[in-house]
Write a protein that holds these residues in place. Structure first.
Motif, PDB file in Angstrom:
ATOM      1  N   UNK A 162       0.869  -1.174   0.000  1.00  0.00           N
ATOM      2  CA  UNK A 162       0.000   0.000   0.000  1.00  0.00           C
ATOM      3  C   UNK A 162       0.904   1.221   0.000  1.00  0.00           C
ATOM      4  N   UNK A 163       0.530   2.202  -0.805  1.00  0.00           N
ATOM      5  CA  UNK A 163       1.349   3.400  -0.928  1.00  0.00           C
ATOM      6  C   UNK A 163       0.588   4.640  -0.494  1.00  0.00           C
ATOM      7  N   UNK A 164       1.295   5.490   0.240  1.00  0.00           N
ATOM      8  CA  UNK A 164       0.790   6.821   0.543  1.00  0.00           C
ATOM      9  C   UNK A 164       1.368   7.783  -0.483  1.00  0.00           C
ATOM     10  N   UNK A 165       1.219   9.061  -0.223  1.00  0.00           N
ATOM     11  CA  UNK A 165       1.729  10.066  -1.163  1.00  0.00           C
ATOM     12  C   UNK A 165       3.233   9.897  -1.351  1.00  0.00           C
ATOM     13  N   UNK A 196      -5.049   3.888   6.925  1.00  0.00           N
ATOM     14  CA  UNK A 196      -3.601   3.913   7.172  1.00  0.00           C
ATOM     15  C   UNK A 196      -2.878   4.958   6.317  1.00  0.00           C
ATOM     16  N   UNK A 197      -3.637   5.892   5.754  1.00  0.00           N
ATOM     17  CA  UNK A 197      -3.122   6.994   4.925  1.00  0.00           C
ATOM     18  C   UNK A 197      -2.509   6.513   3.615  1.00  0.00           C
ATOM     19  N   UNK A 198      -2.945   5.359   3.161  1.00  0.00           N
ATOM     20  CA  UNK A 198      -2.511   4.860   1.860  1.00  0.00           C
ATOM     21  C   UNK A 198      -3.663   5.031   0.878  1.00  0.00           C
ATOM     22  N   UNK A 199      -3.361   4.830  -0.381  1.00  0.00           N
ATOM     23  CA  UNK A 199      -4.361   4.951  -1.437  1.00  0.00           C
ATOM     24  C   UNK A 199      -4.512   3.615  -2.139  1.00  0.00           C
ATOM     25  N   UNK A 200      -5.714   3.357  -2.598  1.00  0.00           N
ATOM     26  CA  UNK A 200      -5.958   2.145  -3.382  1.00  0.00           C
ATOM     27  C   UNK A 200      -7.063   2.434  -4.386  1.00  0.00           C
ATOM     28  N   UNK A 201      -7.131   1.613  -5.394  1.00  0.00           N
ATOM     29  CA  UNK A 201      -8.151   1.757  -6.419  1.00  0.00           C
ATOM     30  C   UNK A 201      -9.525   1.486  -5.798  1.00  0.00           C
TER      31      UNK A 201
END
Length: 125
Positions: free
Chosen positions: A69-72, A109-114
């Motif tokens: 999982x990736x954040x900014x 968790x401050x991540x981004x997902x589709x």
């Protein structure tokens, strides 16, 4: 018509010569997810296609394939690792806009997902 990028002595440029110092910077890596699929996704959400949107969504898809999982900062770092020179602020603004349009979601968790709806559009091939 005069073209300053072509030799003026009548000779032809050498094969494979770059027409600019940054030519190919964005094309050094072949996306695992065809740009056409991402273009159709953006169009289905009423968004224009831009290079930064394509790259950001591709980065999120690659991370999801690897169960990450990736954040900014993670998205920005991944793009920099691929020699894609985008500013942190540009990446952040694109992520915020994609969230606002419902293409991606911002997780606890401050991540981004589709977004699941966007994933369904991508998988409808």
């Amino acid at each position: 018509m005069y073209n300053p990028q072509l030799p003026s002595d009548g000779s032809h440029p050498p094969q494979g010569a770059s027409m600019g110092s940054h030519a190919g910077v964005f094309g050094q890596r072949v996306e695992r997810h065809g740009n056409e699929r991402i273009r159709l996704l953006l169009k289905s959400f009423g968004l224009r296609t831009s290079l930064i949107r394509l790259k950001v969504i591709d980065a999120l898809l690659v991370a999801a394939e690897d169960d990450r999982r990736l954040g900014v900062r993670g998205v920005h770092s991944q793009l920099l690792d691929l020699d894609i020179p985008l500013s942190f602020l540009s990446v952040r603004e694109v992520l915020k806009r994609l969230c606002a349009e419902g293409v991606i979601t911002f997780n606890a968790d401050k991540s981004y997902s589709l977004h699941p709806q966007a994933a369904a559009v991508l998988n409808s091939d």
